[in-house]
Motif scaffolding. Structure first.
Motif, PDB file in Angstrom:
ATOM      1  N   UNK A   8       0.795  -1.239   0.000  1.00  0.00           N
ATOM      2  CA  UNK A   8       0.000   0.000   0.000  1.00  0.00           C
ATOM      3  C   UNK A   8       0.818   1.275   0.000  1.00  0.00           C
ATOM      4  N   UNK A   9       2.048   1.220   0.489  1.00  0.00           N
ATOM      5  CA  UNK A   9       2.859   2.437   0.565  1.00  0.00           C
ATOM      6  C   UNK A   9       3.917   2.514  -0.531  1.00  0.00           C
ATOM      7  N   UNK A  49      -5.771   1.549 -11.971  1.00  0.00           N
ATOM      8  CA  UNK A  49      -5.276   0.882 -10.766  1.00  0.00           C
ATOM      9  C   UNK A  49      -4.266   1.771 -10.046  1.00  0.00           C
ATOM     10  N   UNK A  50      -3.379   2.393 -10.817  1.00  0.00           N
ATOM     11  CA  UNK A  50      -2.376   3.266 -10.212  1.00  0.00           C
ATOM     12  C   UNK A  50      -3.043   4.474  -9.557  1.00  0.00           C
ATOM     13  N   UNK A  51      -4.057   5.016 -10.197  1.00  0.00           N
ATOM     14  CA  UNK A  51      -4.791   6.151  -9.620  1.00  0.00           C
ATOM     15  C   UNK A  51      -5.433   5.761  -8.291  1.00  0.00           C
ATOM     16  N   UNK A  52      -6.043   4.580  -8.244  1.00  0.00           N
ATOM     17  CA  UNK A  52      -6.641   4.105  -6.994  1.00  0.00           C
ATOM     18  C   UNK A  52      -5.575   3.913  -5.923  1.00  0.00           C
ATOM     19  N   UNK A  53      -4.391   3.427  -6.330  1.00  0.00           N
ATOM     20  CA  UNK A  53      -3.277   3.241  -5.397  1.00  0.00           C
ATOM     21  C   UNK A  53      -2.861   4.581  -4.786  1.00  0.00           C
ATOM     22  N   UNK A  54      -2.769   5.604  -5.618  1.00  0.00           N
ATOM     23  CA  UNK A  54      -2.378   6.930  -5.142  1.00  0.00           C
ATOM     24  C   UNK A  54      -3.442   7.506  -4.210  1.00  0.00           C
ATOM     25  N   UNK A  55      -4.704   7.360  -4.584  1.00  0.00           N
ATOM     26  CA  UNK A  55      -5.790   7.917  -3.770  1.00  0.00           C
ATOM     27  C   UNK A  55      -5.908   7.221  -2.416  1.00  0.00           C
ATOM     28  N   UNK A  56      -5.405   5.976  -2.340  1.00  0.00           N
ATOM     29  CA  UNK A  56      -5.478   5.248  -1.072  1.00  0.00           C
ATOM     30  C   UNK A  56      -4.216   5.436  -0.226  1.00  0.00           C
ATOM     31  N   UNK A  82       6.502 -15.039  -3.274  1.00  0.00           N
ATOM     32  CA  UNK A  82       6.201 -13.604  -3.178  1.00  0.00           C
ATOM     33  C   UNK A  82       7.304 -12.891  -2.415  1.00  0.00           C
ATOM     34  N   UNK A  83       7.555 -11.639  -2.788  1.00  0.00           N
ATOM     35  CA  UNK A  83       8.544 -10.827  -2.100  1.00  0.00           C
ATOM     36  C   UNK A  83       7.831  -9.848  -1.183  1.00  0.00           C
ATOM     37  N   UNK A  84       8.084  -9.937   0.100  1.00  0.00           N
ATOM     38  CA  UNK A  84       7.398  -9.094   1.075  1.00  0.00           C
ATOM     39  C   UNK A  84       8.048  -7.722   1.167  1.00  0.00           C
ATOM     40  N   UNK A  85       7.300  -6.791   1.757  1.00  0.00           N
ATOM     41  CA  UNK A  85       7.827  -5.470   2.086  1.00  0.00           C
ATOM     42  C   UNK A  85       8.335  -4.701   0.875  1.00  0.00           C
TER      43      UNK A  85
END
Length: 223
Positions: free
Chosen positions: A59-60, A78-85, A205-208
């Motif tokens: 998320x960050x 999707x990127x826009x939603x990521x930024x807005x969140x 999966x790669x975390x963090x």
């Protein structure tokens, strides 16, 4: 979906392999350009859904994405939603031919101007480091090697970075090849996302990935 591609050369020198990649690139770009709008929309929606799920664990993260051209998958929703969140995003700025890209901060309100090859770039925006870098795929193979447009921008950019971002290839499953016969300086992606889902090249999966020091595993780098 099986495409009628030129047979890969058995052996052969670097010139022969480059000519084969050029011929394959032409076929794959022709296929993508010829996708009917309904099919393109359906496949793109599936890919965007997988990408959105991928971002839920990050998320960050600052996402270095691309402005869609030549019928590429448009990830801006999707990127826009990521930024807005609460996440961040960046777009590449290309200083010129044969030069590495740099990334500038982007939001839906960022002023855009025509850049290299007339592709829109951020204006009046600061340079930022990215944690996750999206690479559009003209074609790809199971080892994560990508066939791009032939300009070498992504590999050149990755070679200049002190800390490698998590590199995510985005493309259509139909463009998957058995082997793209990569150059020795080609760098494979860490993750592949197509309409079939998300695949990690090392199987894990790669975390963090939203941490500033997130890097690609050294074993992913070509010799």
């Amino acid at each position: 979906m099986i495409l009628d591609l030129p047979a890969a050369p058995v052996g052969g020198d670097a010139t022969t392999q480059s000519e084969w990649r050029h011929a394959v690139r032409r076929v794959l770009l022709g296929w993508r350009a010829g996708l009917d709008a309904q099919t393109h929309q359906k496949l793109s929606d599936q890919i965007r859904a997988h990408f959105a799920t991928f971002l839920k664990d990050r998320p960050a993260a600052t996402i270095g994405f691309y402005w869609p051209i030549q019928n590429e998958i448009d990830l801006r929703p999707v990127v826009t939603a990521h930024v807005k969140s609460g996440g961040k995003a960046a777009l590449p700025v290309v200083p010129g031919k044969d030069q590495a890209m740099i990334f500038h901060d982007w939001t839906p309100d960022t002023e855009m101007v025509p850049g290299f090859a007339r592709i829109p770039e951020p204006a009046n925006s600061k340079e930022v480091a990215v944690n996750v870098l999206l690479a559009p795929l003209v074609g790809f193979d199971p080892a994560g090697y990508r066939l791009g447009y032939g300009g070498g921008f992504f590999d050149r950019t990755l070679a200049t970075l002190t800390r490698k971002p998590l590199v995510v290839g985005i493309g259509f499953e139909a463009t998957r090849l058995d082997d793209i016969l990569p150059h020795q300086y080609d760098v494979p992606v860490d993750v592949l996302i197509t309409e079939h889902g998300t695949r990690y090249i090392d199987g894990q999966p790669t975390a963090d990935a939203d941490k500033p020091d997130q890097t690609s595993p050294p074993c992913h780098l070509s010799d």
